[in-house]
Design an enzyme around this catalytic site. Structure first.
Site, PDB file in Angstrom:
ATOM      1  N   ARG A  38      49.046  21.058  27.948  1.00 53.31           N
ATOM      2  CA  ARG A  38      49.346  19.634  27.780  1.00 53.31           C
ATOM      3  C   ARG A  38      50.632  19.249  28.517  1.00 53.31           C
ATOM      4  NH1 ARG A  38      47.755  18.432  21.406  1.00 53.31           N
ATOM      5  NH2 ARG A  38      45.482  18.413  21.770  1.00 53.31           N
ATOM      6  N   LYS A 200      28.827  20.271  10.943  1.00 52.93           N
ATOM      7  CA  LYS A 200      28.101  19.370  10.061  1.00 52.93           C
ATOM      8  C   LYS A 200      27.695  18.073  10.740  1.00 52.93           C
ATOM      9  CE  LYS A 200      30.307  20.982   5.773  1.00 52.93           C
ATOM     10  NZ  LYS A 200      31.051  20.541   4.565  1.00 52.93           N
ATOM     11  N   GLY A 348      38.345  19.974  20.659  1.00 55.55           N
ATOM     12  CA  GLY A 348      39.061  21.244  20.638  1.00 55.55           C
ATOM     13  C   GLY A 348      38.211  22.463  20.922  1.00 55.55           C
ATOM     14  N   GLY A 371      40.397  13.750  18.512  1.00 53.44           N
ATOM     15  CA  GLY A 371      39.947  12.588  17.757  1.00 53.44           C
ATOM     16  C   GLY A 371      39.825  11.349  18.613  1.00 53.44           C
TER      17      GLY A 371
END
Length: 395
Positions: A38, A200, A348, A371
């Site tokens: 990063r 999920k 990720g 996110g």
């Protein structure tokens, strides 16, 4: 979307005070940066500003989740000192770390570039307090939002300062992220394949719903695939599965073509030492755990990927952390890298897989956001981008 905000290259930086919001939320161990990807991603923006000869360049970022309002001295594990040291190495000049930058009249060192200490220790950061945002704005003439990974957070150092600073613009890294997402989502080359893996269905339900209306094909993996296998009438044994969402899985299968695995790799226990057994999906036993797709599914996925015009990838095919169950994700990664399609990957686990299997050079664009990436591809308006758009409209 990408034409609604001011870009850094459109702004005069010479002789002006510049503040860049970066994403330096990097992993640390024993006070050292473990992975500086990063930091390296931010270097072109920093170097471009320095080349423009600004009056001053300040960088700010968060790191981890410190207690807001507590001095950094009492929670030193969240200090950006290791980041300042690594930046100094990459830039070839000392990058001082500033702690008291919120003072009424802060004394700033005479340095080409300085790094502000972790913004998340500042009271009001997470609530986007206007007073704190104004304090950030007072440090600059030009605010550059370049941290895509935090663009979905309405915080003082993201959307707050963007609304108050004299000039607010998007940095090159942020602009490239938004351009890539727009290319994949707005006018994609067809056919479009969306790959969504993970544990999920519930965790990525909105993403699945959004992509089912956009994609020509939706390829599911991991625990998510198990719920779809059950919805198609196949046994899943003791595998991770959400039986309560079988109805929703069937609704999605009616909306978009979802090629399900025809064979899987199973184990008797969830362990890196467990051997893998290949079975057809209708042969899964009551005690089996599905941990990866099988070789025939791998072959079919590769053929599908090769025929696509656009590929959007988020999530693995299986438990790729276990060597015996990594083949599905590794083969998928290599197929995406070989494809001539425009490929956009984010999240990720996806980035970890791309790096582990060394296929980054074959992926058209790899997002730095987790996110923020998921929210953007769901069509959500990111607070920091909305703030930049507001400022562009009132210029």
């Amino acid at each position: 979307m990408t034409d609604s905000f001011l870009r850094m290259e459109q702004v005069e930086l010479a002789g002006r005070r510049v503040l860049i919001r970066e994403d330096f939320n990097v992993p640390l161990a024993a006070g050292e940066v473990v992975n500086d990807s990063r930091i390296r991603a931010a270097l072109p923006t920093i170097e471009a500003v320095l080349a423009a000869n600004p009056a001053r360049l300040l960088l700010m970022s968060h790191l981890g989740r410190p207690v807001e309002g507590e001095p950094i001295a009492s929670q030193g594990e969240f200090s950006l000192a290791p980041v300042a040291a690594r930046l100094s190495q990459w830039l070839g000049t000392e990058v001082p770390l500033l702690v008291d930058y919120l003072d009424a009249d802060p004394v700033l060192p005479d340095a080409r570039v300085c790094l502000l200490e972790n913004v998340r220790v500042n009271r009001g950061e997470k609530s986007a307090d206007s007073g704190l945002a104004a304090s950030y704005a007072a440090l600059c003439d030009v605010f550059v939002m370049d941290a895509f990974g935090t663009a979905h957070r309405a915080q003082a150092s993201t959307s707050g300062v963007a609304r108050i600073a004299e000039t607010a613009c998007a940095g090159p890294l942020l602009s490239r992220e938004l351009d890539a997402i727009a290319q994949a989502m707005s006018e994609p080359a067809r056919p479009l394949l969306a790959i969504v893996g993970g544990a999920k269905v519930s965790g990525k339900l909105e993403l699945l719903r959004n992509l089912s209306g956009l994609a020509d094909y939706l390829l599911v993996g991991g625990g998510i695939a198990n719920t779809f296998l059950l919805a198609a009438g196949h046994p899943v044994g003791r595998s991770l599965c959400e039986t309560e969402l079988v109805g929703i899985a069937r609704e999605l299968m009616d909306k978009v073509d979802i090629p399900l695995p025809v064979d899987v790799r199973v184990a008797g226990e969830f362990s890196a030492a467990a051997p893998a057994t290949v079975k057809a999906v209708h042969e899964v036993d009551a005690d089996d755990l599905i941990l990866d797709i099988g070789p025939e599914s791998v072959r079919r996925n590769a053929g599908l990927i090769a025929a696509m015009g656009t590929i959007l990838w988020n999530g693995p095919m299986g438990v790729f952390e276990f060597p015996a169950f990594a083949a599905g994700t590794e083969s998928l990664a290599r197929a995406v890298a070989r494809s001539p399609a425009f490929s956009l990957a984010g999240g990720g686990e996806t980035v970890t897989a791309i790096e582990r299997f060394d296929v980054a050079d074959g992926v058209s664009f790899m997002s730095t956001g987790g996110g923020a990436f998921l929210e953007a591809v769901q069509g959500a308006t990111l607070p920091a981008i909305a703030a930049l758009a507001e400022r562009a409209n009132i210029r």
